[in-house]
Design a protein around this motif. Structure first.
Motif, PDB file in Angstrom:
ATOM      1  N   ALA A 567      30.713  58.669  12.602  1.00 29.55           N
ATOM      2  CA  ALA A 567      29.931  58.567  13.752  1.00 29.55           C
ATOM      3  C   ALA A 567      29.783  59.753  14.392  1.00 29.55           C
ATOM      4  CB  ALA A 567      30.511  57.464  14.820  1.00 29.55           C
ATOM      5  N   CYS A 571      26.266  61.950  14.822  1.00 31.83           N
ATOM      6  CA  CYS A 571      25.993  62.598  16.239  1.00 31.83           C
ATOM      7  C   CYS A 571      26.111  63.684  16.359  1.00 31.83           C
ATOM      8  CB  CYS A 571      26.628  61.712  17.351  1.00 31.83           C
ATOM      9  SG  CYS A 571      26.172  59.798  16.951  1.00 31.83           S
ATOM     10  N   GLN A 572      26.427  64.860  15.650  1.00 29.75           N
ATOM     11  CA  GLN A 572      26.546  66.241  15.688  1.00 29.75           C
ATOM     12  C   GLN A 572      27.841  66.463  16.685  1.00 29.75           C
ATOM     13  OE1 GLN A 572      23.050  68.748  15.923  1.00 29.75           O
ATOM     14  NE2 GLN A 572      21.859  67.071  14.886  1.00 29.75           N
ATOM     15  N   ASN A 574      28.614  64.732  19.374  1.00 30.80           N
ATOM     16  CA  ASN A 574      28.415  64.145  20.678  1.00 30.80           C
ATOM     17  C   ASN A 574      29.074  62.844  20.844  1.00 30.80           C
ATOM     18  OD1 ASN A 574      27.236  62.685  23.079  1.00 30.80           O
ATOM     19  ND2 ASN A 574      25.792  64.345  23.105  1.00 30.80           N
ATOM     20  N   GLN A 575      30.109  62.791  21.654  1.00 32.68           N
ATOM     21  CA  GLN A 575      31.071  62.032  21.763  1.00 32.68           C
ATOM     22  C   GLN A 575      30.279  60.594  22.563  1.00 32.68           C
ATOM     23  OE1 GLN A 575      34.671  63.045  23.632  1.00 32.68           O
ATOM     24  NE2 GLN A 575      35.311  64.393  21.974  1.00 32.68           N
ATOM     25  N   ARG A 577      27.268  59.711  22.313  1.00 31.76           N
ATOM     26  CA  ARG A 577      26.212  58.857  21.291  1.00 31.76           C
ATOM     27  C   ARG A 577      27.187  58.410  20.500  1.00 31.76           C
ATOM     28  NH1 ARG A 577      21.979  62.430  19.026  1.00 31.76           N
ATOM     29  NH2 ARG A 577      23.219  64.139  19.375  1.00 31.76           N
ATOM     30  N   ALA A 578      28.131  59.018  19.938  1.00 31.27           N
ATOM     31  CA  ALA A 578      29.098  58.375  18.870  1.00 31.27           C
ATOM     32  C   ALA A 578      29.606  57.164  19.467  1.00 31.27           C
ATOM     33  CB  ALA A 578      30.178  59.332  18.490  1.00 31.27           C
ATOM     34  N   GLN A 580      28.359  55.179  21.682  1.00 32.30           N
ATOM     35  CA  GLN A 580      27.387  54.182  21.439  1.00 32.30           C
ATOM     36  C   GLN A 580      27.143  53.574  20.109  1.00 32.30           C
ATOM     37  OE1 GLN A 580      23.798  56.296  23.282  1.00 32.30           O
ATOM     38  NE2 GLN A 580      24.760  56.240  25.276  1.00 32.30           N
ATOM     39  N   LEU A 581      27.122  54.411  19.218  1.00 33.19           N
ATOM     40  CA  LEU A 581      27.112  54.079  17.737  1.00 33.19           C
ATOM     41  C   LEU A 581      28.117  53.265  17.342  1.00 33.19           C
ATOM     42  CD1 LEU A 581      25.284  54.508  15.404  1.00 33.19           C
ATOM     43  CD2 LEU A 581      26.594  56.431  14.909  1.00 33.19           C
ATOM     44  N   ARG A 586      33.026  55.068  26.045  1.00 36.34           N
ATOM     45  CA  ARG A 586      33.449  56.546  25.612  1.00 36.34           C
ATOM     46  C   ARG A 586      34.957  56.786  25.937  1.00 36.34           C
ATOM     47  NH1 ARG A 586      34.230  61.459  27.866  1.00 36.34           N
ATOM     48  NH2 ARG A 586      33.454  63.384  26.467  1.00 36.34           N
ATOM     49  N   ARG A 604      28.377  69.475  13.074  1.00 34.40           N
ATOM     50  CA  ARG A 604      27.760  69.242  11.768  1.00 34.40           C
ATOM     51  C   ARG A 604      28.209  70.568  10.959  1.00 34.40           C
ATOM     52  NH1 ARG A 604      24.083  66.085   9.653  1.00 34.40           N
ATOM     53  NH2 ARG A 604      23.496  65.207  11.505  1.00 34.40           N
TER      54      ARG A 604
END
Length: 627
Positions: A567, A571-572, A574-575, A577-578, A580-581, A586, A604
């Motif tokens: 994840a 999301c490069q 990004n905690q 967005r990760a 959320q995925l 968070r 990345r």
């Protein structure tokens, strides 16, 4: 469990004429003996070479085995041109050789074969028969009993005994020749146990250290004269082991320290220390130096920081610090800081007063108070929050503790031993670990090397784990083949001792015969990709139990870690967005990053780079007891 051994009779011994070939002899000189080792004792049966012999529960059978799983007339041992033949006689529970059930045809019995009549296990140990004085060949289990008995006699009469462990190439003709030479060169007072892959353990009674070394040199020269290279390890009791039970282990350790061909003495090759209720064996020079330092600092009151990879045995180091010091008779209290939620860690460590929070219906002392006069072991201390770090520092400096919701301090006498697989110095730079606590703990640091840097201990640990797993499953001792031992020594062991224990425990369960070979190891270790064997329901149940007990928690942890890494990569780094995925808050993700050992935001990677795989050895339970 019943254990049977086919050996050749050495009674009525006579010395051979000078220059005679001790490997020869006529058929009339030979006589086979079947030893049945049962809970009630050892029974001995004559097996005439030229006649048939029945095996069964009936009293009319020449070999009568009183066990309900054995049929009345179960099997038959027939004479053959090259040795005895085993034939099943339609028994109800079957006759097995090396785990394979016999059909209607007779099967020849040879050195190292394992038989089973119903639930009665039998092992074939055959040597060339000679009417000369030579050592008695016994089962490994019987040798262990003999060692203890002889050791008690030595203590009573102020004498000593020796054990020599030897290993020769496991090639057919060399192996048989070497075994024959060793057995015939010893006295009838001595004992020899034949193990897998060219291994032998020799019990030499009434023998001093100098005499044992002289015997080892004579055996080495005798084998070398036949172009047989051997490794020999010598251990003497009393002196080389703290107990008779560990004498065999001391000799095997010494043997393992030999490279190529030669002899090693136990005291020079390894150390065996008594830590609590178990013994710790160290053979690698770096570990011998480490335990030497542990003995020197065990009496020191100041805190100790143990640093090492996950699974290297940091917990056993903490136990050694406690057991070898003056606090050995007081409590040793352990806490894994990564396994307790942050909101509960403070009350668990410092205790609480009644009404301190919702649900606190009574006062409870914390682990610090419970360790009064003893040692508090804090595993994975790098996962402790900065607020708790400050309170722990106060305990270290003032020797006082205050419970959650309390108004008064209580004086405590506790030695703190901490452990971590993290780089605490980098944590200090990142503000994740207090600098003052780091320098308070950093005054005395013990570094535990990873298993791949402890080559001399890998096979030894594997053999001990195999013996433990065999006892737990109620089967006879399982040995490592030479190829399997070599494969274990070359594997890097990223999961360290914990991974080794899991691998060997599984190998014991799926191994049907007396020896673990490369096919029983994972493909990445043994280099052999074989299909999963078909097991009986009982064996399948045992395998499932081993997997659940040893690896379910680690497997779930590894899957969780892999999903989070994927994840973050998607999301490069990004905690938010990760999280959320992954469909989690968070805050929960940040907590799991710390618990699972994922450092910082994930970026990345460049094209072609691969993400590191999960750490199968990571476990919230912390270190293992690795000896």
């Amino acid at each position: 469990m019943l254990t049977c051994s086919v050996v050749e009779d050495s009674r009525d011994s006579q010395e051979p004429a000078p220059g005679a070939d001790v490997a020869g002899g006529s058929a009339s000189d030979r006589k086979l003996i079947l030893l049945v080792l049962a809970p009630g004792g050892i029974r001995e049966f004559d097996l005439p070479l030229a006649e048939r012999c029945t095996v069964g529960r009936s009293s009319s059978a020449q070999v009568s085995i009183d066990d309900p799983s054995v049929s009345r007339i179960h099997a038959q041992i027939n004479p053959g041109p090259d040795g005895p033949l085993l034939l099943d006689l339609g028994s109800k529970n079957g006759t097995f050789v090396n785990g394979t059930r016999l059909g209607q045809a007779a099967v020849p019995l040879k050195q190292g074969d394992t038989m089973r009549f119903g639930n009665a296990t039998a092992q074939v140990l055959m040597i060339r028969s000679r009417r000369i004085e030579m050592a008695r060949v016994v089962l490994p289990e019987e040798l262990e009993v003999r060692v203890v008995e002889e050791a008690e006699r030595c203590v009573r009469f102020d004498r000593s005994l020796a054990v020599i462990s030897a290993e020769v190439p496991a090639r057919g003709e060399h192996l048989e020749e070497a075994r024959g030479l060793v057995v015939r060169s010893l006295r009838s007072l001595d004992y020899v146990a034949l193990r897998g892959s060219g291994r032998m353990d020799l019990l030499i009674t009434e023998c001093t250290k100098d005499e044992a070394m002289a015997i080892a040199k004579r055996l080495d020269a005798l084998l070398a004269s036949r172009s047989i290279d051997a490794q020999l390890g010598v251990a003497v009791y009393p002196g080389d082991a703290p107990s008779p039970e560990s004498l065999l282990l001391a000799a095997q350790l010494a043997m393992r320290s030999v490279r190529g061909r030669g002899i090693a003495a136990a005291r020079e090759a390894a150390r065996i220390l008594q830590v609590g209720n178990h013994q710790v064996v160290v053979a690698e020079p770096s570990m011998i130096r480490l335990f030497g330092l542990i003995e020197r600092v065990a009496a020191v009151v100041m805190p100790v920081l143990i640093v090492g990879d996950t699974g290297t045995g940091k917990e056993i180091i903490a136990e050694a610090l406690h057991a070898l010091g003056p606090r050995a008779g007081r409590p040793l209290v352990k806490l894994n800081c990564a396994a307790v939620p942050e909101n509960l860690l403070e009350s668990e460590l410092f205790g609480f007063e009644r009404g301190a929070f919702s649900g606190a219906v009574g006062a409870k002392p914390g682990l610090i108070e419970q360790a009064e006069g003893g040692t508090l072991f804090l595993d994975e201390i790098g996962e402790m929050s900065p607020a708790l770090q400050a309170k722990l520092l106060r305990v270290l400096e003032d020797h006082r503790v205050r419970r959650v919701g309390g108004l008064k301090d209580k004086e405590v006498d506790v030695r703190v031993v901490a452990a971590t697989h993290r780089d605490l110095k980098s944590f200090v730079g990142e503000g994740r670990f207090r600098q003052d606590l780091y320098y308070r703990l950093n005054a005395l640091v013990l570094n535990v090397p990873p298993l791949q840097e402890r080559k001399r201990e890998i096979v030894l640990l594997a053999e001990r784990f195999a013996a433990e797993a065999a006892r737990a499953s109620g089967r006879s001792t399982v040995f490592l083949s030479t190829e399997a031992a070599a494969a274990l020594e070359t594997y890097p062991w990223p999961g360290n001792v914990r991974e080794l224990r899991n691998v060997i425990s599984r190998a014991v369960v799926i191994c049907d015969g007396p020896e673990i070979d490369c096919g029983h190891l994972p493909p990445e270790i043994g280099g052999v990709n074989v299909p999963e064997p078909v097991h009986s329901p009982a064996t399948t149940a045992k395998l499932a139990t081993v997997e659940m007990e040893l690896s379910l928690e680690e497997e779930l942890r590894a899957v969780e870690r892999r999903r989070i890494l994927q994840a973050l990569e998607a999301c490069q780094g990004n905690q938010t967005r990760a999280a959320q995925l992954l469909k989690m808050p968070r805050r929960t993700l940040v907590s799991k990053l710390a618990t699972l050992g994922i450092d910082g935001p994930r970026r990345r990677r460049s094209a072609g780079a691969t993400e590191p795989g999960p750490d199968p050895a990571a476990s919230p339970k912390g270190g293992v007891k690795a000896s």
